[in-house]
Design an enzyme around this catalytic site. Structure first.
Site, PDB file in Angstrom:
ATOM      1  N   LYS A 103       0.783  -1.331  -0.013  1.00 17.81           N
ATOM      2  CA  LYS A 103      -0.013   0.115  -0.234  1.00 17.81           C
ATOM      3  C   LYS A 103       0.829   1.315  -0.027  1.00 17.81           C
ATOM      4  O   LYS A 103       0.388   2.380  -0.720  1.00 17.81           O
ATOM      5  CB  LYS A 103      -0.914   0.085   1.300  1.00 17.81           C
ATOM      6  CG  LYS A 103      -2.406  -0.956   0.963  1.00 17.81           C
ATOM      7  CD  LYS A 103      -3.206  -0.650   1.816  1.00 17.81           C
ATOM      8  CE  LYS A 103      -4.511  -1.600   1.659  1.00 17.81           C
ATOM      9  NZ  LYS A 103      -5.254  -1.253   2.654  1.00 17.81           N
ATOM     10  N   LYS A 121      -5.177 -10.082  -7.048  1.00 16.08           N
ATOM     11  CA  LYS A 121      -6.500 -10.357  -6.225  1.00 16.08           C
ATOM     12  C   LYS A 121      -7.239  -9.285  -6.850  1.00 16.08           C
ATOM     13  O   LYS A 121      -7.146  -8.068  -6.890  1.00 16.08           O
ATOM     14  CB  LYS A 121      -6.161 -10.495  -4.908  1.00 16.08           C
ATOM     15  CG  LYS A 121      -6.007  -8.986  -4.210  1.00 16.08           C
ATOM     16  CD  LYS A 121      -6.069  -9.402  -2.896  1.00 16.08           C
ATOM     17  CE  LYS A 121      -6.036  -7.913  -1.955  1.00 16.08           C
ATOM     18  NZ  LYS A 121      -5.760  -7.835  -0.597  1.00 16.08           N
ATOM     19  N   LYS A 161     -10.808  -3.507  -4.199  1.00 16.78           N
ATOM     20  CA  LYS A 161     -11.705  -2.536  -4.360  1.00 16.78           C
ATOM     21  C   LYS A 161     -10.879  -1.291  -5.077  1.00 16.78           C
ATOM     22  O   LYS A 161     -11.381  -0.290  -5.804  1.00 16.78           O
ATOM     23  CB  LYS A 161     -11.798  -1.652  -2.916  1.00 16.78           C
ATOM     24  CG  LYS A 161     -13.035  -2.440  -2.276  1.00 16.78           C
ATOM     25  CD  LYS A 161     -12.877  -2.306  -0.697  1.00 16.78           C
ATOM     26  CE  LYS A 161     -13.704  -2.866   0.158  1.00 16.78           C
ATOM     27  NZ  LYS A 161     -13.383  -2.528   1.621  1.00 16.78           N
TER      28      LYS A 161
HETATM   29  P1  AMP Z   1     -11.070  -5.049   2.899  1.00 15.17           P
HETATM   30  O1  AMP Z   1     -11.920  -4.667   1.912  1.00 15.17           O
HETATM   31  O2  AMP Z   1      -9.665  -4.966   2.559  1.00 15.17           O
HETATM   32  O3  AMP Z   1     -11.582  -4.380   4.475  1.00 15.17           O
HETATM   33  O4  AMP Z   1     -11.472  -6.744   3.194  1.00 15.17           O
HETATM   34  C1  AMP Z   1     -12.741  -6.998   3.910  1.00 15.17           C
HETATM   35  C2  AMP Z   1     -12.562  -8.593   3.854  1.00 15.17           C
HETATM   36  O5  AMP Z   1     -12.612  -9.228   2.656  1.00 15.17           O
HETATM   37  C3  AMP Z   1     -11.293  -9.371   4.454  1.00 15.17           C
HETATM   38  O6  AMP Z   1     -11.565 -10.366   5.173  1.00 15.17           O
HETATM   39  C4  AMP Z   1     -10.458  -9.696   3.271  1.00 15.17           C
HETATM   40  O7  AMP Z   1      -9.593 -10.855   3.411  1.00 15.17           O
HETATM   41  C5  AMP Z   1     -11.590 -10.002   2.131  1.00 15.17           C
HETATM   42  N1  AMP Z   1     -11.063  -9.945   0.953  1.00 15.17           N
HETATM   43  C6  AMP Z   1     -10.804  -8.560   0.164  1.00 15.17           C
HETATM   44  N2  AMP Z   1     -10.505  -9.049  -1.124  1.00 15.17           N
HETATM   45  C7  AMP Z   1     -10.670 -10.386  -1.169  1.00 15.17           C
HETATM   46  C8  AMP Z   1     -10.332 -11.251  -2.382  1.00 15.17           C
HETATM   47  N3  AMP Z   1     -10.018 -10.671  -3.595  1.00 15.17           N
HETATM   48  N4  AMP Z   1     -10.663 -12.343  -2.228  1.00 15.17           N
HETATM   49  C9  AMP Z   1     -11.192 -13.139  -0.955  1.00 15.17           C
HETATM   50  N5  AMP Z   1     -11.197 -12.355   0.091  1.00 15.17           N
HETATM   51  C10 AMP Z   1     -11.044 -10.991  -0.122  1.00 15.17           C
END
Ligand code: AMP
Ligand code: TRP
Length: 345
Positions: free
Chosen positions: A114, A206, A209
């Site tokens: 990041k 991956k 967002k």
């Molecule tokens: P975040 O949007 O970073 O707060 O992620 C929220 C949750 O979604 C966390 O548990 C992440 O590990 C999961 N997550 C985010 N991106 C992915 C992805 N591409 N595949 C699987 N899990 C994800």
């Protein structure tokens, strides 16, 4: 229900919630409600470790809350709230800033990704972020944490912090009658066929967002037409689908679409390959479009309805925060006693 087990997890209110968040995290949040007491948090203090437009932040806090409810999380039986309403998270994070070591944080790969090349210009908050995440979990003394694969390293750090706190203060913990260990070792729950959903444009990255291409992800608020377009345009290779998992090796895009299909349909990956093996991607993609639209369409529609009713969403968050604070303040009072800080009794 196991008496002392408690589930905690958080999702950042930044940008578009996508299929990766849904399959990697939220689907598991929903399932765990049947067997555990659960606390699900919109981690707004994590979001501001990188710049957020204030009005947009307010909107996305409500949107993630709406996604939780629309996906089937029950905010009455369990707890749903936004992090900044329970100040104990930030308070415990400060204590953990003094427990965690610089060397531990220097190993965190998410910070490196990041912060990028201009590390000097990253916020201090972005660097200390894993300590706040440990505080989120441990302020409830939560035992199980459902997350996607990318959060594994942060969970290991939370365990290291819990252990060092328990060791450093072991005498005081005993003297205050908290037994041998004050914090439990939180266990990651990284389960299901889609713990790491990949970009639809590049099977080695991956789904995220922050990817500049909206075609890389399926957003929970996408309508049926966008879902169909994105799936049809998803990158594939020229070979037909294999009949066994072995045949997905070195075919990241095929592997990803099969994983998504399995997760959305509740089947195992071998089942999916038995059904579609030998077929072309075009047919598989059409069935995947129908499946994705039937699963995500109602969630997106409910999210849109809920986000219009800001009074309702804000009331859910306030009620959840009130209930969360009861648990968090009890832990924080105990931590103050253990560390030797004076508080009003
Ligand atoms: P975040 O949007 O970073 O707060 O992620 C929220 C949750 O979604 C966390 O548990 C992440 O590990 C999961 N997550 C985010 N991106 C992915 C992805 N591409 N595949 C699987 N899990 C994800
Ligand atoms: N760091 C997590 C992410 O980026 C979000 C998060 C913050 C979290 N605090 C947490 C997840 C506590 C689980 C438990 O996805």
């Amino acid at each position: 229900m196991a008496a002392k087990e408690l589930v905690f997890s958080g999702v950042q209110p930044t940008g578009n919630l996508h299929l990766g968040n849904y399959l990697g995290a939220i689907v598991n949040f929903v399932k765990l409600q049947d067997t555990h007491n659960c606390i699900y948090c919109v981690v707004d203090l994590h979001a501001i470790t990188v710049w957020q437009d204030p009005a947009e932040l307010t909107r996305t806090i409500r949107e993630v809350t709406a996604a939780f409810i629309a996906s089937g999380i029950d905010p009455k039986k369990h707890i749903v709230f936004n992090q900044s309403q329970v100040s104990e998270h930030a308070e415990l994070a400060w204590v953990f800033n003094c427990v965690a070591r610089l060397g531990w944080l220097n190993r965190m790969t998410q910070f490196k990704e990041k912060a990028g090349k201009d590390r000097e210009n990253a916020s201090v908050g972005l660097y200390a972020y894993p300590n706040l995440m440990a505080a989120d979990i441990l302020v409830y003394r939560a035992t199980h944490v459902p997350v996607g694969e990318d959060q594994k390293q942060h969970l290991e750090l939370a365990r290291d912090i819990a252990q060092k706190f328990n060791n450093d203060f072991s005498d005081s913990i005993r003297a205050h009658d908290f037994g041998e260990k004050f914090f439990p070792m939180p266990e990651p729950l990284i389960t299901g066929p889609a713990t790491r959903v990949m970009s639809l444009r590049d099977g080695t990255k991956k789904m995220s967002k922050s990817d500049p291409s909206d075609y890389s992800r399926i957003n929970l608020t996408d309508d049926a037409d966008s879902i169909a377009q994105k799936v049809r345009k998803a990158k594939t290779d020229p070979e037909p689908l294999p009949s066994e998992e072995e045949g997905l090796k070195n075919r990241p895009e095929a592997d990803n679409l099969v994983g998504i299909y399995a997760a959305l349909s509740g089947q195992s990956r071998p089942d999916v390959l038995r059904e579609f093996g030998g077929g072309q991607f075009s047919g598989f993609k059409s069935t995947l479009v129908d499946l994705a639209v039937s699963k995500l369409g109602p969630i997106g529609a409910e999210m849109k309805k809920l986000t219009q009713d800001t009074a309702y969403v804000d009331a859910v968050l306030a009620d959840g925060a009130d209930r969360a604070r009861v648990i968090a303040s009890e832990t924080m009072n105990a931590v103050k006693d253990i560390v030797g800080l004076i508080r009003k009794k």
